[in-house]
Scaffold this active site. Structure first.
Site, PDB file in Angstrom:
ATOM      1  N   GLU A  50      -2.575   8.863  11.736  1.00 36.24           N
ATOM      2  CA  GLU A  50      -1.453   7.829  12.346  1.00 36.24           C
ATOM      3  C   GLU A  50      -0.199   8.127  11.930  1.00 36.24           C
ATOM      4  OE1 GLU A  50      -3.461   3.931  12.424  1.00 36.24           O
ATOM      5  OE2 GLU A  50      -1.365   3.133  12.827  1.00 36.24           O
ATOM      6  N   ASP A  56       0.852  -1.125   0.074  1.00 34.98           N
ATOM      7  CA  ASP A  56      -0.100   0.187  -0.038  1.00 34.98           C
ATOM      8  C   ASP A  56       0.918   1.362   0.080  1.00 34.98           C
ATOM      9  OD1 ASP A  56       0.673  -0.405   2.775  1.00 34.98           O
ATOM     10  OD2 ASP A  56      -1.518   0.086   3.620  1.00 34.98           O
ATOM     11  N   ASP A  91      -5.626  -0.099   5.783  1.00 34.09           N
ATOM     12  CA  ASP A  91      -6.533  -0.443   7.139  1.00 34.09           C
ATOM     13  C   ASP A  91      -7.749   0.578   7.178  1.00 34.09           C
ATOM     14  OD1 ASP A  91      -4.608  -2.232   7.013  1.00 34.09           O
ATOM     15  OD2 ASP A  91      -3.638  -1.438   8.930  1.00 34.09           O
ATOM     16  N   SER A 130     -11.760   5.264  27.129  1.00 36.09           N
ATOM     17  CA  SER A 130     -11.790   4.036  26.723  1.00 36.09           C
ATOM     18  C   SER A 130     -12.112   2.744  27.607  1.00 36.09           C
ATOM     19  CB  SER A 130     -10.438   3.742  26.191  1.00 36.09           C
ATOM     20  OG  SER A 130      -9.935   2.205  26.178  1.00 36.09           O
ATOM     21  N   GLY A 143      -2.806  -5.793  18.920  1.00 38.74           N
ATOM     22  CA  GLY A 143      -1.625  -6.175  18.628  1.00 38.74           C
ATOM     23  C   GLY A 143      -1.609  -7.409  17.987  1.00 38.74           C
ATOM     24  N   ALA A 144      -2.817  -7.886  17.216  1.00 39.39           N
ATOM     25  CA  ALA A 144      -2.881  -9.279  16.488  1.00 39.39           C
ATOM     26  C   ALA A 144      -2.663  -8.915  14.985  1.00 39.39           C
ATOM     27  CB  ALA A 144      -3.930  -9.918  16.826  1.00 39.39           C
TER      28      ALA A 144
HETATM   29  C1  GLA Z   1      -0.031  -2.541   8.399  1.00 33.78           C
HETATM   30  C2  GLA Z   1      -0.281  -1.279   7.791  1.00 33.78           C
HETATM   31  C3  GLA Z   1      -0.778  -1.138   6.400  1.00 33.78           C
HETATM   32  C4  GLA Z   1      -0.077  -2.208   5.619  1.00 33.78           C
HETATM   33  C5  GLA Z   1       0.266  -3.519   6.433  1.00 33.78           C
HETATM   34  C6  GLA Z   1       1.259  -4.175   5.414  1.00 33.78           C
HETATM   35  O1  GLA Z   1      -1.110  -3.123   8.666  1.00 33.78           O
HETATM   36  O2  GLA Z   1      -1.235  -0.590   8.653  1.00 33.78           O
HETATM   37  O3  GLA Z   1      -0.861   0.130   5.949  1.00 33.78           O
HETATM   38  O4  GLA Z   1       1.215  -1.662   5.141  1.00 33.78           O
HETATM   39  O5  GLA Z   1       0.956  -3.388   7.673  1.00 33.78           O
HETATM   40  O6  GLA Z   1       0.639  -4.668   4.331  1.00 33.78           O
END
Ligand code: GLA
Length: 392
Positions: A159, A36, A171, A67, A121-122
């Protein structure tokens, strides 16, 4: 996880008023890893694990965010937002407010109650889901429309610039655009996207290795830098290229001697992975499961050997899966260095698959893996909650 109604009750107990409810999904990526941020292609699917945000407006320009997962409240003024210490959960929602304001959105203050069931964290994108759910809540409470593509980009900006993690767009985008029963083919340069149907007799099975190696974020940034180094060198010969997306395998081979071996291998992963995404989409359309399985295996190998973001636990999990009946394909998913594998498994074989993979992984590592089965889910949205009014 709470139901939306329980979430409203929890909000009321905490903030004393009613609220609107929003939720945003996590994701798995079927193929197209570390492409990406190289302007390439990805094929993620949203999953039925969510971050929820209940929210009500405030008139004093303040954000009060609780939270449930961390059992902590954070307060901030919208006109003086700055990051808390590194790795603090609240940097994600505060960063989204910051990015929305940077984009000129006239936000009002808000009380927000956040609760999620995406494992942390997964590698299932709990951070992007928090960002997108917060974005929906803030825009909704301020009476502003949501442009999903813009919101995904602003969450990425949050982020990158507020949290300080140099992630790509995958994501946040899939959280904003997921569709039930479909994966999403995304061109990370143009944001053009199309949906790819996941056959109804296949399930997404997510196997959590239960390890997360500390290296993950520093190595992520190192990989990005190596890709940029590759581009810098290749541009001397091909000034028109903007990203690894624009480089062919033969161009890369032609200039192999000019590239440090490690940078060459990183570039080869990205270039071959982009091709695998296109081929996987074709394989889905032709219902060619053998080809799909091979592409997922090749992707895992390339991530292990050329990109070096796998780890022994992920390799083991993929290897155990490969020996199970009903498996179409398995590979690591997400950034790597731990986290999960994604497995495409025939529905009829899923319960045996879960049991056998868990037993084999436990016998080799002493770790009990979490194994999730999820259909591909829909995108982030506001959820209408009908409150039960007492009769009479
Ligand atoms: C993480 C990042 C994404 C992507 C993946 C690897 O999830 O948040 O933007 O780069 O790693 O494909």
């Amino acid at each position: 996880m709470k139901t939306p109604l329980q979430l409203l009750d929890a909000f009321k107990a905490h903030f004393g008023t009613g609220a609107s409810v929003y939720r945003a999904p996590g994701r798995v990526n079927l193929i197209g890893e570390h492409t990406d941020y190289n302007d390439g292609f990805v094929l993620p699917a949203a999953i039925e694990f969510y971050c929820w945000a209940a929210a009500a407006p405030r008139r004093d320009g303040r954000l009060i965010i609780y939270s449930e997962n961390f059992n902590e409240t954070v307060e901030a003024a919208l006109d003086s937002l700055s990051p808390l210490e590194k790795k603090h959960w609240a940097n994600y929602p505060l960063g989204v407010a910051w990015a929305l304001r940077q984009a000129g959105k006239p936000l009002t203050g808000a009380n927000i109650y956040i609760a999620g069931d995406i494992p942390f964290g997964a590698g299932l994108s709990s951070s992007a889901a928090v960002e997108v759910a917060t974005g929906f809540a803030l825009l909704g409470q301020s009476g502003l429309a949501v442009d999903r593509s813009e919101l995904a980009q602003l969450c990425q900006k949050a982020e990158n610039e507020f949290v300080g993690a140099h992630v790509g767009i995958m994501d946040q985008f899939i959280s904003c655009f997921g569709r039930a029963s479909h994966a999403l083919l995304l061109d990370c340069r143009s944001f053009q996207h199309e949906f790819v149907k996941i056959p109804t007799d296949l399930q997404l099975v997510i196997c959590n290795t239960m390890v997360k190696h500390e290296l993950a974020s520093s190595e992520y940034n190192a990989r990005r830098a190596e890709c940029e180094e590759g581009i810098r060198i290749l541009r001397k010969a091909f000034p028109e290229i903007r990203a690894l997306r624009d480089v062919s395998l033969s161009q890369l081979d032609e200039h192999r001697r000019n590239l440090p071996p490690r940078v060459f291998a990183r570039c080869r992963h990205v270039i071959t992975e982009n091709a695998r995404v296109q081929n996987a989409v074709e394989a889905f359309r032709r219902e060619d499961r053998q080809a799909l399985g091979q592409l997922m295996r090749d992707s895992h190998r390339s991530l292990r050997d050329d990109y070096e973001v796998s780890c022994k636990e992920l390799d083991l999990m993929a290897e155990i899966a490969a020996a199970q009946p009903g498996l179409i394909g398995a590979r690591m998913t997400g950034g790597g260095f731990g986290g999960c594998t994604i497995n495409l498994v025939e529905c009829a074989a899923v319960s045996d698959f879960r049991r056998k993979v868990a037993a084999a992984y436990f016998s080799k590592t002493g770790l009990t893996p979490e194994i999730f089965v999820s259909p591909a889910s829909g995108s982030a949205q506001q959820i209408a909650v009908l409150e039960n009014k007492p009769a009479g």
